[in-house]
Design a protein around this motif. Sequence first.
Motif, PDB file in Angstrom:
ATOM      1  N   ALA A  73       0.938  -1.084   0.051  1.00  0.00           N
ATOM      2  CA  ALA A  73      -0.261  -0.118   0.176  1.00  0.00           C
ATOM      3  C   ALA A  73       1.103   1.166  -0.003  1.00  0.00           C
ATOM      4  O   ALA A  73       0.286   2.417  -0.963  1.00  0.00           O
ATOM      5  CB  ALA A  73      -0.990  -0.140   1.448  1.00  0.00           C
ATOM      6  N   ALA A  74       2.111   1.148   0.788  1.00  0.00           N
ATOM      7  CA  ALA A  74       2.859   2.540   0.416  1.00  0.00           C
ATOM      8  C   ALA A  74       3.121   2.681  -0.433  1.00  0.00           C
ATOM      9  O   ALA A  74       3.626   4.060  -1.278  1.00  0.00           O
ATOM     10  CB  ALA A  74       4.261   2.037   1.564  1.00  0.00           C
ATOM     11  N   LEU A  75       3.617   1.683  -1.256  1.00  0.00           N
ATOM     12  CA  LEU A  75       4.976   1.759  -2.689  1.00  0.00           C
ATOM     13  C   LEU A  75       3.049   2.273  -3.615  1.00  0.00           C
ATOM     14  O   LEU A  75       3.574   3.046  -4.424  1.00  0.00           O
ATOM     15  CB  LEU A  75       4.724   0.597  -3.075  1.00  0.00           C
ATOM     16  N   LEU A  76       1.927   1.593  -3.534  1.00  0.00           N
ATOM     17  CA  LEU A  76       0.849   1.832  -4.251  1.00  0.00           C
ATOM     18  C   LEU A  76       0.710   3.770  -3.971  1.00  0.00           C
ATOM     19  O   LEU A  76       0.637   4.254  -5.265  1.00  0.00           O
ATOM     20  CB  LEU A  76      -0.496   1.409  -4.431  1.00  0.00           C
ATOM     21  N   ILE A  77       0.368   4.308  -3.278  1.00  0.00           N
ATOM     22  CA  ILE A  77       0.747   5.335  -2.329  1.00  0.00           C
ATOM     23  C   ILE A  77       1.348   6.704  -2.895  1.00  0.00           C
ATOM     24  O   ILE A  77       1.462   7.382  -3.728  1.00  0.00           O
ATOM     25  CB  ILE A  77       0.494   5.561  -0.914  1.00  0.00           C
ATOM     26  N   TRP A  78       3.186   5.919  -2.388  1.00  0.00           N
ATOM     27  CA  TRP A  78       4.163   6.299  -3.161  1.00  0.00           C
ATOM     28  C   TRP A  78       4.839   6.784  -4.592  1.00  0.00           C
ATOM     29  O   TRP A  78       4.715   7.278  -5.507  1.00  0.00           O
ATOM     30  CB  TRP A  78       5.119   5.888  -2.809  1.00  0.00           C
ATOM     31  N   ALA A  79       3.953   5.900  -5.200  1.00  0.00           N
ATOM     32  CA  ALA A  79       3.913   5.468  -7.422  1.00  0.00           C
ATOM     33  C   ALA A  79       3.136   6.118  -7.546  1.00  0.00           C
ATOM     34  O   ALA A  79       3.252   6.371  -9.077  1.00  0.00           O
ATOM     35  CB  ALA A  79       4.677   3.887  -7.845  1.00  0.00           C
ATOM     36  N   VAL A  80       1.994   6.640  -7.305  1.00  0.00           N
ATOM     37  CA  VAL A  80       0.716   6.708  -7.894  1.00  0.00           C
ATOM     38  C   VAL A  80       0.582   8.530  -8.554  1.00  0.00           C
ATOM     39  O   VAL A  80       0.669   7.961  -9.829  1.00  0.00           O
ATOM     40  CB  VAL A  80      -0.767   6.713  -7.649  1.00  0.00           C
ATOM     41  N   PRO A  81       1.187   9.004  -8.258  1.00  0.00           N
ATOM     42  CA  PRO A  81       1.675  10.486  -9.077  1.00  0.00           C
ATOM     43  C   PRO A  81       2.489  10.184  -9.935  1.00  0.00           C
ATOM     44  O   PRO A  81       2.504  10.620 -11.045  1.00  0.00           O
ATOM     45  CB  PRO A  81       2.104  11.159  -7.381  1.00  0.00           C
ATOM     46  N   THR A  82       3.804   9.590  -9.958  1.00  0.00           N
ATOM     47  CA  THR A  82       4.811   9.229 -10.928  1.00  0.00           C
ATOM     48  C   THR A  82       4.065   8.665 -12.323  1.00  0.00           C
ATOM     49  O   THR A  82       4.090   8.725 -13.190  1.00  0.00           O
ATOM     50  CB  THR A  82       5.950   8.701 -10.492  1.00  0.00           C
ATOM     51  N   VAL A  83       3.597   8.122 -12.146  1.00  0.00           N
ATOM     52  CA  VAL A  83       2.554   7.004 -13.019  1.00  0.00           C
ATOM     53  C   VAL A  83       1.869   7.297 -13.826  1.00  0.00           C
ATOM     54  O   VAL A  83       1.484   7.485 -14.716  1.00  0.00           O
ATOM     55  CB  VAL A  83       2.394   5.659 -12.019  1.00  0.00           C
TER      56      VAL A  83
END
Length: 96
Positions: A73-83
């Motif tokens: 979940a932390a990685l998803l939240i961290w990567a959503v803006p970049t993706v």
Amino acid sequence: MTSWFELSDEEDRSLAAFMSEVAALAAPLIIGDPRPIWWKAQLIRRWDAERRAQAPLDVMERVEIVAGLAAAAALLIWAVPTVGRVIAEPFLNLLG
């Protein structure tokens, strides 16, 4: 009489008679081979030791699952803006 169920006088007498008959029965005095009892006791001792040894592993398995889901979940939240920016940028360039 008990408070959680009620017996009639006839049922109470028949129950008392039955219990008197059971109490009057002779108990068998058969002393057999003690090895099966010893084997069962050893088996129960080993099962108990195995259960005690396995308990921390069972707890850690649940902790690992929770930690893995939290990390995902932390990685998803961290990567959503970049993706989102990488996916949206070509469309924004087309619009000008």
